[in-house]
Design an enzyme around this catalytic site. Sequence first.
Site, PDB file in Angstrom:
ATOM      1  CB  CYS A   2      -0.907   0.009   1.218  1.00 41.89           C
ATOM      2  SG  CYS A   2      -1.884  -1.490   1.439  1.00 41.89           S
ATOM      3  NE  ARG A  27       4.274   1.440  -1.397  1.00 46.14           N
ATOM      4  CZ  ARG A  27       5.329   1.094  -0.660  1.00 46.14           C
ATOM      5  NH1 ARG A  27       6.536   1.464  -1.049  1.00 46.14           N
ATOM      6  NH2 ARG A  27       5.192   0.400   0.434  1.00 46.14           N
ATOM      7  CD1 TRP A  76      -2.358  -6.157  -1.821  1.00 46.30           C
ATOM      8  CD2 TRP A  76      -2.350  -5.111  -3.785  1.00 46.30           C
ATOM      9  NE1 TRP A  76      -2.241  -7.104  -2.790  1.00 46.30           N
ATOM     10  CE2 TRP A  76      -2.232  -6.501  -3.999  1.00 46.30           C
ATOM     11  CE3 TRP A  76      -2.364  -4.246  -4.882  1.00 46.30           C
ATOM     12  CZ2 TRP A  76      -2.124  -7.048  -5.279  1.00 46.30           C
ATOM     13  CZ3 TRP A  76      -2.256  -4.794  -6.148  1.00 46.30           C
ATOM     14  CH2 TRP A  76      -2.137  -6.168  -6.331  1.00 46.30           C
ATOM     15  CG  ASN A 102       1.215   1.348   3.834  1.00 44.31           C
ATOM     16  OD1 ASN A 102       0.065   1.581   3.488  1.00 44.31           O
ATOM     17  ND2 ASN A 102       2.265   1.912   3.262  1.00 44.31           N
ATOM     18  N   GLY A 103       0.462  -2.479   6.150  1.00 42.82           N
ATOM     19  CA  GLY A 103       0.856  -3.622   6.960  1.00 42.82           C
ATOM     20  C   GLY A 103      -0.329  -4.478   7.350  1.00 42.82           C
ATOM     21  CD  GLU A 485      14.136 -11.331 -13.651  1.00 35.26           C
ATOM     22  OE1 GLU A 485      13.645 -10.185 -13.731  1.00 35.26           O
ATOM     23  OE2 GLU A 485      13.946 -12.086 -12.662  1.00 35.26           O
ATOM     24  CE  LYS A 489      11.474  -8.290 -15.101  1.00 33.76           C
ATOM     25  NZ  LYS A 489      11.170  -9.119 -13.949  1.00 33.76           N
ATOM     26  CD  GLU A 492       7.280  -9.533 -13.119  1.00 34.65           C
ATOM     27  OE1 GLU A 492       6.975  -9.545 -11.914  1.00 34.65           O
ATOM     28  OE2 GLU A 492       8.424  -9.250 -13.519  1.00 34.65           O
ATOM     29  CG  HIS A 508      14.623 -36.226 -16.080  1.00 36.89           C
ATOM     30  ND1 HIS A 508      14.913 -37.462 -15.540  1.00 36.89           N
ATOM     31  CD2 HIS A 508      15.767 -35.807 -16.677  1.00 36.89           C
ATOM     32  CE1 HIS A 508      16.171 -37.769 -15.785  1.00 36.89           C
ATOM     33  NE2 HIS A 508      16.724 -36.770 -16.472  1.00 36.89           N
ATOM     34  CE  LYS A 607      10.016  -1.685  -8.457  1.00 39.96           C
ATOM     35  NZ  LYS A 607      10.479  -2.375  -9.675  1.00 39.96           N
TER      36      LYS A 607
END
Length: 612
Positions: A2, A27, A76, A102-103, A485, A489, A492, A508, A607
């Site tokens: 947030c 964020r 959020w 926030n939290g 990576e 990308k 996401e 396998h 973020k």
Amino acid sequence: MCGIVGYTGEKQALSILLDGLEKLEYRGYDSAGIAVYDESEGTNVIKSKGRLIALRQKVNDRGRLEGKCGIGHTRWATHGIPSEENAHPHYSDDKNVIAVHNGIIENYAELKEKLTKEGYAFYSQTDTEVAVKLIDYYMKKYGQGPLDALSRMMLRVSGSYAIAVMLMEYPGEIFAVRKDSPMIIGVSDGETYLASDIPAILNYTDTVYYVGNCEIAHLKKGSVEFYNIDREAINKTPTKIDWEIESTDRKGYQHFMLKEIHEQPKAVKDTLDSVIKEGKIDYKVLGIQESEIQKTDSVCIVGCGSAYHAGVAIQYVMEDLCRIPVRVELASEFRYRKPVMSSNTLVIVISQSGETADSLAALRMAGKLGYRTHAIVNVYGSTIAREADSVFYTSAGPEIAVATTKAYLTQLIAGYLTAVAFAAVKGTVNEAKTTEYLSELNSIPEKIVSILSDKERIQWFASKYSGASDVFFIGRGTDYAISMEGSLKMKEISYIHSEAYAAGELKHGTISLVEKGTLVVSVVTQPELFDKMISNMSEVKSRGGYVMGLTGKGNYEIEDTADFTVYIPQTDPHFAAALAVVPLQLMGYYISVAKGIDVDKPRNLAKSVTVE
């Protein structure tokens, strides 16, 4: 995750709050709100579900909203669905206490039950409303003022939080408390600003105070006072932020992500220049003294997401150059394990923000177990930077897009520099080879520029595969690390199912997922593994897969197997990941653009993950 912003001074607060919230959009959030204090009207609270444009519209519909003190928030959802009722700011029954948070308050259910028995009513499903009404309860019960009430609240709640509070009895002032969630305060020319991250207030001041764990801040116009949880005054030294204001603007690029991809040559050069002085490593800037390197007999690298992927790539390089054991751990797993490591193990924690909750917890656990800790972070004064035994600051500057690019790449560079430094001190690499490695690292920025100059081919290819439902990335050794990576990308920001696999594991089970038309990206930068990768690519093609090859210039025989090939400049194989990742960033970006997705703010992501 947030975002918080606050202001008190002589200017109208509304535009400052909205501007700050806009700077914090990266964020991640699902609702937003502001509270502004006006001397004639009291405090007005306006909240909305959705993007900031919805909040701006509500503010415009209301008409004039004046006041020189206020707080704002982008939420959020954690406790309670995204809705106007659950959006912040929250307030006590009589609006004596108004706050943003926030939290996560872990024991909110127990506290809510207690407050309900005391006569409090609740209109939302949030843990934040519980914290707000607990502050109000202590204000009224003990009558000792905000510092006392906030101190009691901090002692009573469990969890993580950064809370900014406005009180009816203290007009024009803001109080703030923090535990494990970031909070900064800036003072400039009679104005005082508060935020959860630097970009929110960088337009107004480049000098900030970091609120420490379990500390209270009292903001007035042009001043701030700090107290510990026992309400004792404490002195703080401000930190100057050397980020450029222009870094938080798109500067003509369609998206922040594309801008930040193009900023990578400068970010890499700045990071290298900070450590390499006259062709030699400055160990003071690197953060690890030669005596500490000498006694280190193993390394454990810890990170989350892309930082973890950087650690995997660094592991290959450090083990090869330094000849010491290196392990890489997900912070979210490491923090709950009981690791068995040598007493001379160095634990390296990688985090862009320096506030990542799991990485911070892993750092603290390592410290409690007696291991020396070292941080690779991008934000000066961040919690991980302050609590680690030593720190190396990358020079990525502000990164606004949720999907990391330049911060990840500078983490790689920081790891490479650390590996070369360890090898030089331990004598596993001689002076001539050390000089050669440093020279090769210094060539990377220009080589990235050359990759970016040919991005149109990747854009064309991405447009062809924007409708893909599955994409697989394969590689061996360092190339497997970079595949991880590249896959992240892709998934996401384009919402395409994507996985990375060690190419040697294809038979396998993984190869059963390949069918006609499946896109498989094969990363081939390691000369000694080239023939084996060609064999893997042939296996994929024989099952109908469409193969994109990514390799160094000169390896043109790959075109006999790959359907489409992207070339990067040749470099020492140890450092190839720093170049190979750039085309993969571009491919993910252009596929996302072709699909019409909000590249900078992908759904469900934030973020900085500052809560579990």
